[in-house]
Design a protein around this motif. Structure first.
Motif, mmCIF file in Angstrom:
data_model
loop_
_atom_site.group_PDB
_atom_site.id
_atom_site.type_symbol
_atom_site.label_atom_id
_atom_site.label_comp_id
_atom_site.label_asym_id
_atom_site.label_seq_id
_atom_site.Cartn_x
_atom_site.Cartn_y
_atom_site.Cartn_z
ATOM 1 N N LYS A 1 0.610 -1.137 -0.024
ATOM 2 C CA LYS A 1 0.290 0.082 0.145
ATOM 3 C C LYS A 1 0.882 0.988 -0.041
ATOM 4 N N TYR A 2 1.731 1.109 1.193
ATOM 5 C CA TYR A 2 2.547 2.083 0.945
ATOM 6 C C TYR A 2 2.979 3.088 0.109
ATOM 7 N N SER B 1 3.184 1.599 -3.382
ATOM 8 C CA SER B 1 2.739 2.177 -4.192
ATOM 9 C C SER B 1 2.256 3.593 -4.490
ATOM 10 N N SER B 2 2.840 4.888 -3.906
ATOM 11 C CA SER B 2 3.206 5.832 -3.847
ATOM 12 C C SER B 2 4.068 6.750 -4.405
ATOM 13 N N PHE B 3 5.304 5.502 -4.884
ATOM 14 C CA PHE B 3 6.264 5.872 -5.579
ATOM 15 C C PHE B 3 6.641 5.273 -6.415
#
Ligand code: CU
Lengths: 158, 208
Positions: free
Chosen positions: B123-124, B126-128
């Motif tokens: 999840k985390y 996926s922002s990078f």
């Protein structure tokens, strides 16, 4: 006593939240807060940080003891150090600001830690936060959400 | 047998040899302030056998990390400043590198495997940039990898509940054979960081 005990001082936005490009300053009798900001958070992140500059514009000592925000379970004051290349973060019970003094919470150092985020913070939005001072005094502000990689270098004085 | 004079000479000689040895260590070792102890030296093999799991649940071993230079950062998703900022920086450097980025492996190793499950990492991250591989595992496996990489980390209990992690904040650069090839410190200027990564990518290129 200009800055009343137990008094909730809420500053109404001078301009609408939409289209606001720069963080604003907030003031109430005895206190001024400049450039409160935070960063956009990654998906699923459970924490966020907030930075700001607090000036005691009154004649009596001011002590920041915490805060609250609808986007997180709780708000703590933390210190951060980078000694020996190791990042260390520790809770701080309160920040004393002498009359006329300014304390800066900034990237790489003191910060407000938003713990238990209940949603992702996105760039350019405004996030409400209430600063809580000793004696129950409060000041409502809004954090301007900068980009995820926003750091020390990109934030000069407003 | 040993006269006081001889004893003094032996002590003096020992002291001199120790000083010379220390001077040599200081020269050879990278006394990078980033590493409390002991600092890695250039060429030291950092990648030891390990088994971890990535954010998609795939097993990752040292064999996956070797073969091309690696950019390795240790952190945890509960970290509010250093970790997201570093991952955002890495993402922007990857953009700057363009296709050259594919000659490097990018890793985010959690120092908080208790909270950072593969699902959380997925999840985390996926922002990078999707090329950043998040690694987690058992506490023992993470500990072994951190030790091999010379990474300091420590769990700190917070009064009133919860905990945070102290951890080395710099990014490790490794060559294709898993040897220490430098660091990028927290908030290093973008052009400097990108230059370091370019050099690393070139080092890892097969000889012409
Ligand atoms: Cu913190």
């Amino acid at each position: 006593m200009k800055f009343g005990f137990g008094l909730v001082l809420t500053l109404v936005a001078l301009i609408g939240a939409s289209g606001v490009l720069f963080a604003r300053d907030y003031s109430a009798p005895g206190v001024k807060v400049a450039n409160p900001w935070t960063r956009a958070t990654p998906a699923g992140a459970t924490t966020a940080v907030a930075y700001l500059k607090i000036t005691n514009t009154g004649s009596t000592p001011l002590r920041l003891v915490g805060g609250s925000t609808p986007v997180a379970q709780r708000v703590e004051i933390h210190s951060m150090s980078m000694e020996g290349g190791v990042m260390r973060m520790r809770p701080v019970p309160g920040l004393d600001i002498a009359p006329g003094a300014t304390v800066e919470l900034k990237a790489g150092g003191l910060h407000l830690m938003l713990i238990g985020l209940n949603r992702q913070l996105t760039q350019q939005e405004q996030v409400p936060l209430t600063l809580i001072f000793a004696g129950g005094r409060q000041l409502a502000i809004e954090l301007h959400v900068e980009g995820m990689g926003g750091g020390m270098g990109s934030h000069g004085e407003p | 047998m040993t006269t006081p004079m001889r004893t003094v000479r032996i002590i003096a000689l020992t002291a001199v040899s120790v000083l010379i040895a220390l001077a040599l260590v200081a020269r050879l070792g990278v006394w990078d302030a980033m590493f409390p102890s002991p600092p890695p030296s250039y060429g030291a093999v950092m990648v030891k056998p390990f088994t971890l799991v990535d954010q998609r649940g795939q097993k990752v071993t040292e064999h996956d990390m070797l073969g091309r230079p690696a950019v390795v950062f240790f952190g945890f998703t509960y970290c509010p400043e250093v970790c997201p900022t570093t991952l955002a920086d890495i993402t922007s450097w990857i953009g700057e590198l363009g296709p050259e980025a594919n000659r490097l492996g990018f890793y985010f190793v959690t120092v908080d495997p208790g909270r950072d499950t593969p699902e959380e990492l997925n999840k985390y991250l996926s922002s990078f940039d999707p090329r950043i591989r998040g690694l987690t595992g058992t506490a023992a496996d993470i500990d072994a990898v951190a030790k091999a990489f010379g990474i300091y980390y420590k769990r700190i209990e917070i009064e009133g509940g919860g905990y945070t992690m102290d951890h080395t904040s710099s990014i490790l650069l490794l060559d294709a054979s898993g040897r220490f090839a430098g660091t990028i410190t927290y908030q290093e200027a973008k052009d400097v960081a990108v230059a370091k990564l370019k050099r690393l990518a070139e080092q890892g290129a097969p000889a012409a």
